[in-house]
Design a protein around this motif. Sequence first.
Motif, PDB file in Angstrom:
ATOM      1  N   PHE A 296     -18.682   9.542  18.571  1.00  5.87           N
ATOM      2  CA  PHE A 296     -18.064   8.605  17.814  1.00  5.87           C
ATOM      3  C   PHE A 296     -16.722   8.583  17.322  1.00  5.87           C
ATOM      4  CE2 PHE A 296     -22.615   9.236  17.958  1.00  5.87           C
ATOM      5  CZ  PHE A 296     -23.114   7.906  18.063  1.00  5.87           C
ATOM      6  N   ASP A 297     -15.856   9.086  18.262  1.00  2.00           N
ATOM      7  CA  ASP A 297     -14.397   9.488  17.868  1.00  2.00           C
ATOM      8  C   ASP A 297     -13.307   8.376  18.075  1.00  2.00           C
ATOM      9  OD1 ASP A 297     -14.708   9.315  20.578  1.00  2.00           O
ATOM     10  OD2 ASP A 297     -13.758  11.229  20.832  1.00  2.00           O
ATOM     11  N   ASP A 298     -13.667   7.153  17.686  1.00  2.00           N
ATOM     12  CA  ASP A 298     -12.694   6.075  17.627  1.00  2.00           C
ATOM     13  C   ASP A 298     -11.477   6.197  17.212  1.00  2.00           C
ATOM     14  OD1 ASP A 298     -14.722   5.977  15.170  1.00  2.00           O
ATOM     15  OD2 ASP A 298     -13.786   4.291  14.613  1.00  2.00           O
ATOM     16  N   VAL A 299     -11.456   6.822  15.897  1.00  2.00           N
ATOM     17  CA  VAL A 299     -10.267   7.113  15.421  1.00  2.00           C
ATOM     18  C   VAL A 299      -9.385   7.865  15.995  1.00  2.00           C
ATOM     19  CG1 VAL A 299      -8.943   8.130  13.195  1.00  2.00           C
ATOM     20  CG2 VAL A 299     -11.010   6.675  12.964  1.00  2.00           C
ATOM     21  N   ALA A 300     -10.033   9.168  16.594  1.00  2.00           N
ATOM     22  CA  ALA A 300      -8.983  10.245  17.399  1.00  2.00           C
ATOM     23  C   ALA A 300      -8.737   9.435  18.765  1.00  2.00           C
ATOM     24  CB  ALA A 300     -10.119  11.502  17.860  1.00  2.00           C
ATOM     25  N   ARG A 301      -9.500   8.761  19.206  1.00  2.00           N
ATOM     26  CA  ARG A 301      -9.091   7.989  20.671  1.00  2.00           C
ATOM     27  C   ARG A 301      -7.766   7.071  20.137  1.00  2.00           C
ATOM     28  NH1 ARG A 301     -12.580   5.084  22.607  1.00  2.00           N
ATOM     29  NH2 ARG A 301     -14.238   5.531  21.039  1.00  2.00           N
ATOM     30  N   SER A 302      -8.079   6.404  18.892  1.00  2.00           N
ATOM     31  CA  SER A 302      -6.976   5.150  18.566  1.00  2.00           C
ATOM     32  C   SER A 302      -5.752   6.126  18.266  1.00  2.00           C
ATOM     33  CB  SER A 302      -7.532   4.554  17.296  1.00  2.00           C
ATOM     34  OG  SER A 302      -8.832   3.764  17.590  1.00  2.00           O
ATOM     35  N   LEU A 303      -5.769   7.237  17.717  1.00  2.00           N
ATOM     36  CA  LEU A 303      -4.618   7.900  17.463  1.00  2.00           C
ATOM     37  C   LEU A 303      -3.955   8.408  18.642  1.00  2.00           C
ATOM     38  CD1 LEU A 303      -5.698  10.162  14.442  1.00  2.00           C
ATOM     39  CD2 LEU A 303      -4.049   8.569  14.470  1.00  2.00           C
ATOM     40  N   VAL A 304      -4.696   8.797  20.004  1.00  2.00           N
ATOM     41  CA  VAL A 304      -3.995   8.904  21.225  1.00  2.00           C
ATOM     42  C   VAL A 304      -3.472   7.789  21.658  1.00  2.00           C
ATOM     43  CG1 VAL A 304      -4.788   9.849  23.455  1.00  2.00           C
ATOM     44  CG2 VAL A 304      -5.649  11.072  21.593  1.00  2.00           C
TER      45      VAL A 304
ATOM     46  N   MET B 288       0.809  -1.266  -0.068  1.00  3.09           N
ATOM     47  CA  MET B 288       0.085  -0.100   0.009  1.00  3.09           C
ATOM     48  C   MET B 288       0.874   1.282   0.072  1.00  3.09           C
ATOM     49  SD  MET B 288      -3.340   0.602   0.119  1.00  3.09           S
ATOM     50  CE  MET B 288      -3.074   1.988  -1.132  1.00  3.09           C
ATOM     51  N   ASN B 289       1.129   2.060  -1.104  1.00  2.00           N
ATOM     52  CA  ASN B 289       2.103   2.992  -1.165  1.00  2.00           C
ATOM     53  C   ASN B 289       1.525   3.956  -2.256  1.00  2.00           C
ATOM     54  OD1 ASN B 289       3.143   2.352  -3.535  1.00  2.00           O
ATOM     55  ND2 ASN B 289       4.482   0.879  -2.484  1.00  2.00           N
ATOM     56  N   ILE B 290       2.174   5.068  -2.624  1.00  2.00           N
ATOM     57  CA  ILE B 290       1.671   6.105  -3.452  1.00  2.00           C
ATOM     58  C   ILE B 290       1.623   5.636  -4.877  1.00  2.00           C
ATOM     59  CG2 ILE B 290       4.415   6.820  -3.951  1.00  2.00           C
ATOM     60  CD1 ILE B 290       1.071   8.974  -4.061  1.00  2.00           C
ATOM     61  N   ASP B 291       2.525   4.408  -5.223  1.00  2.00           N
ATOM     62  CA  ASP B 291       2.334   3.804  -6.635  1.00  2.00           C
ATOM     63  C   ASP B 291       0.894   3.268  -6.780  1.00  2.00           C
ATOM     64  OD1 ASP B 291       4.900   4.399  -7.127  1.00  2.00           O
ATOM     65  OD2 ASP B 291       5.634   2.655  -6.494  1.00  2.00           O
ATOM     66  N   ASP B 292       0.467   2.555  -5.785  1.00  2.00           N
ATOM     67  CA  ASP B 292      -0.943   2.112  -5.919  1.00  2.00           C
ATOM     68  C   ASP B 292      -1.905   3.187  -6.218  1.00  2.00           C
ATOM     69  OD1 ASP B 292       0.015  -0.706  -5.274  1.00  2.00           O
ATOM     70  OD2 ASP B 292      -0.170   0.123  -2.921  1.00  2.00           O
ATOM     71  N   ILE B 293      -1.696   4.421  -5.589  1.00  2.00           N
ATOM     72  CA  ILE B 293      -2.696   5.701  -5.869  1.00  2.00           C
ATOM     73  C   ILE B 293      -2.320   6.052  -7.428  1.00  2.00           C
ATOM     74  CG2 ILE B 293      -3.592   7.640  -5.153  1.00  2.00           C
ATOM     75  CD1 ILE B 293      -2.599   7.006  -1.967  1.00  2.00           C
ATOM     76  N   ARG B 294      -1.260   6.246  -7.657  1.00  2.00           N
ATOM     77  CA  ARG B 294      -0.885   6.775  -9.071  1.00  2.00           C
ATOM     78  C   ARG B 294      -1.583   5.851  -9.902  1.00  2.00           C
ATOM     79  NH1 ARG B 294       1.660  10.982  -7.662  1.00  2.00           N
ATOM     80  NH2 ARG B 294       3.763  10.689  -6.678  1.00  2.00           N
ATOM     81  N   ALA B 295      -1.615   4.376  -9.704  1.00  2.00           N
ATOM     82  CA  ALA B 295      -2.030   3.259 -10.791  1.00  2.00           C
ATOM     83  C   ALA B 295      -3.699   3.402 -10.768  1.00  2.00           C
ATOM     84  CB  ALA B 295      -1.493   1.843 -10.305  1.00  2.00           C
ATOM     85  N   ALA B 296      -3.986   3.721  -9.575  1.00  2.00           N
ATOM     86  CA  ALA B 296      -5.855   3.972  -9.535  1.00  2.00           C
ATOM     87  C   ALA B 296      -6.099   5.159 -10.141  1.00  2.00           C
ATOM     88  CB  ALA B 296      -6.163   4.105  -7.977  1.00  2.00           C
ATOM     89  N   ASP B 297      -5.164   6.127 -10.244  1.00  2.00           N
ATOM     90  CA  ASP B 297      -5.678   7.226 -10.846  1.00  2.00           C
ATOM     91  C   ASP B 297      -5.607   7.169 -12.400  1.00  2.00           C
ATOM     92  OD1 ASP B 297      -5.975  10.283 -10.276  1.00  2.00           O
ATOM     93  OD2 ASP B 297      -4.278  10.673 -11.352  1.00  2.00           O
ATOM     94  N   ALA B 298      -4.869   6.473 -12.857  1.00  2.00           N
ATOM     95  CA  ALA B 298      -4.890   6.139 -14.403  1.00  2.00           C
ATOM     96  C   ALA B 298      -6.020   5.467 -14.604  1.00  2.00           C
ATOM     97  CB  ALA B 298      -3.712   5.308 -14.852  1.00  2.00           C
ATOM     98  N   ARG B 299      -6.456   4.437 -13.773  1.00  2.00           N
ATOM     99  CA  ARG B 299      -7.601   3.847 -13.913  1.00  2.00           C
ATOM    100  C   ARG B 299      -8.833   4.335 -14.082  1.00  2.00           C
ATOM    101  NH1 ARG B 299      -5.602   0.314 -10.024  1.00  2.00           N
ATOM    102  NH2 ARG B 299      -4.043  -1.008 -11.111  1.00  2.00           N
TER     103      ARG B 299
ATOM    104  N   PHE C 274      -5.656   1.867   9.897  1.00  2.00           N
ATOM    105  CA  PHE C 274      -5.026   2.681  11.185  1.00  2.00           C
ATOM    106  C   PHE C 274      -3.483   2.780  11.186  1.00  2.00           C
ATOM    107  CE2 PHE C 274      -3.903   2.252  15.417  1.00  2.00           C
ATOM    108  CZ  PHE C 274      -3.877   3.579  15.821  1.00  2.00           C
ATOM    109  N   PRO C 275      -2.746   1.832  10.664  1.00  2.00           N
ATOM    110  CA  PRO C 275      -1.281   1.992  10.556  1.00  2.00           C
ATOM    111  C   PRO C 275      -0.908   3.157   9.760  1.00  2.00           C
ATOM    112  CG  PRO C 275      -1.644  -0.331  10.350  1.00  2.00           C
ATOM    113  CD  PRO C 275      -3.129   0.378  10.342  1.00  2.00           C
ATOM    114  N   ILE C 276      -1.775   3.412   8.918  1.00  2.00           N
ATOM    115  CA  ILE C 276      -1.530   4.634   7.814  1.00  2.00           C
ATOM    116  C   ILE C 276      -1.887   5.898   8.543  1.00  2.00           C
ATOM    117  CG2 ILE C 276      -1.776   5.636   5.899  1.00  2.00           C
ATOM    118  CD1 ILE C 276      -2.621   2.895   4.462  1.00  2.00           C
TER     119      ILE C 276
END
Lengths: 323, 323
Positions: A209-217, A1-12, A245-247
């Motif tokens: 519903f701030d599961d992400v904010a709390r996970s980041l903390v 999962m990196n920027i190359d995957d996003i650029r490839a998606a962009d082309a598609r 989440f890791p991203i």
Amino acid sequence: MNIDDIRAADARLDGHVRRTPLLSSSFLDEIAGKRVIVKPECLQHTGSFKFRGAWNAVSKLSDVQRKQGVIAFSSGNHAQGVAMAAKAIGAPSVIVMPSDAPRQKIDNTRTLGGEVILYDRATEDRDKIGARLANDRKLTLIKPFDNPDVIAGQGTVGLEVAEQARAMGIADARVLVPCGGGGLTSGIALALEADAPDFRVHPVEPEGFDDVARSLVSGQIERNPRLSGSICDAIITPSPGELTFPILKRLCGPGLPVPDDDCLRTMTAAFNHLKIVVEPGGAVALAAALYHADQIDGDTVIVVVSGGNVDAPVFADALTRFP
Amino acid sequence: MNIDDIRAADARLDGHVRRTPLLSSSFLDEIAGKRVIVKPECLQHTGSFKFRGAWNAVSKLSDVQRKQGVIAFSSGNHAQGVAMAAKAIGAPSVIVMPSDAPRQKIDNTRTLGGEVILYDRATEDRDKIGARLANDRKLTLIKPFDNPDVIAGQGTVGLEVAEQARAMGIADARVLVPCGGGGLTSGIALALEADAPDFRVHPVEPEGFDDVARSLVSGQIERNPRLSGSICDAIITPSPGELTFPILKRLCGPGLPVPDDDCLRTMTAAFNHLKIVVEPGGAVALAAALYHADQIDGDTVIVVVSGGNVDAPVFADALTRFP
């Protein structure tokens, strides 16, 4: 999962997905006390960014998979995105929806070509129904966020933001993104890491519903204690994803929680000053920029408006309650 | 007044005016029974195409004229366009508005930098007030449509439509344009004559206020018997202009009249399927495409949505009456 995957998606996605413009209004700048730039993904096909990830996932299917078809669980935006993307490439789609989903969303999903299977939330198990269908009919499951192809597709929003902001001469900005499972937010964060490294992404969620904010903390995946009770239904998920989440943890600044009423107020502001239709969950990031700007560093905020699939009575009510 | 004026305007507008995208929805295609493409100028700065013509006119002022300032008469979209364009180039602007204009439009015009002079429609003569102010303060009058620079600025919508439609592979289309005095319609017609000669423009007006349609039939300028009584206030003018009518006559197909209720219905359709906010007068062309498609030749209709400056109660009412 990196920027190359996003650029490839962009082309598609090129030629199939709408390149949404950046919008702004001096009236919004005045409310926020800083420059506010809006990326209106409500103007995307099917009324939300979800079409991007769906298109990327579906267009990567093998010929056999395409012929057999896809399946998705969703009561809303992901359903419509998958149904339309599947139809466009000639794949059958099965969408498993709760029988109490808004009539319009069920009808829209059908009109977009989806075979809608309704289940009773109270008595039936969605995952079991889906697993049986997928197995019996050899359907490929398109998960709403914890899927690399979906994350890469949503990340194309970030590529566009980087390019469009650069063209406007914006060198430094905070980027606020409505966050449910984190597919859109993590995709954008990856894209900006590569193309606009001075931009910093903050996930925005409904208060309570701030599961992400709390996970980041805490540094680990936290869960929401409940899954209903906010008008921002489109972005209420149990927790951030295993892939997302890791991203988020590596790239995002602190999460911002926003009360429901500020989302309604924001729907009126976007109506008045941008002439776009925003659904409650799609409004959280703009709400944070407009009414909680003191929590955001810097002079320029770029916000993603993630969707506009709101029923007319809810919208009329927002306009009336927060004129 | 020719295509070179429009190309010159386009160069002046570059980087200052928003390049609006083309939008579409299979749901709208289904209602119309043909392909419907929407150019949403409600997403333009100040919420209407008027900013284009205003910018072109104002940016051509001499240094002396710029310092002295500009004046415009308007109760709505032209007022906001001129005020914002003047402010952007550092010129003072005086906007003469009726005292019964909607509060929000008066406030917006002020916030955009316009000095608002209110007059009483019943007892005062707008033209006299304007002439005295223009003379005393040496202001340059920016007319709303019968001004070559304004027509050229509005014509840039046509250049964009031609280019964007070509990129979508559209070779032949009818182009429907909301028509008041004819500035937008004549500008677009001139642009398409050069850049998409197989496209044919039709002016669209509110039923009962079809001065342009009747003028096209008779071959001479006809007037509306009255100037109030339609919800489409933004496009009610006494007659087509002296400059605009010869262009309309040479280049346009027959005009189309649309009942008010179809405009309200269209506002709901645009809300549901495009996620844009459309004002009643801005909706006439889309209304013709959706509900009177039998009067339009061909398989593809491109419609301009000219503005989105509608008060919240009117919009909420449209959503409620035509769900």
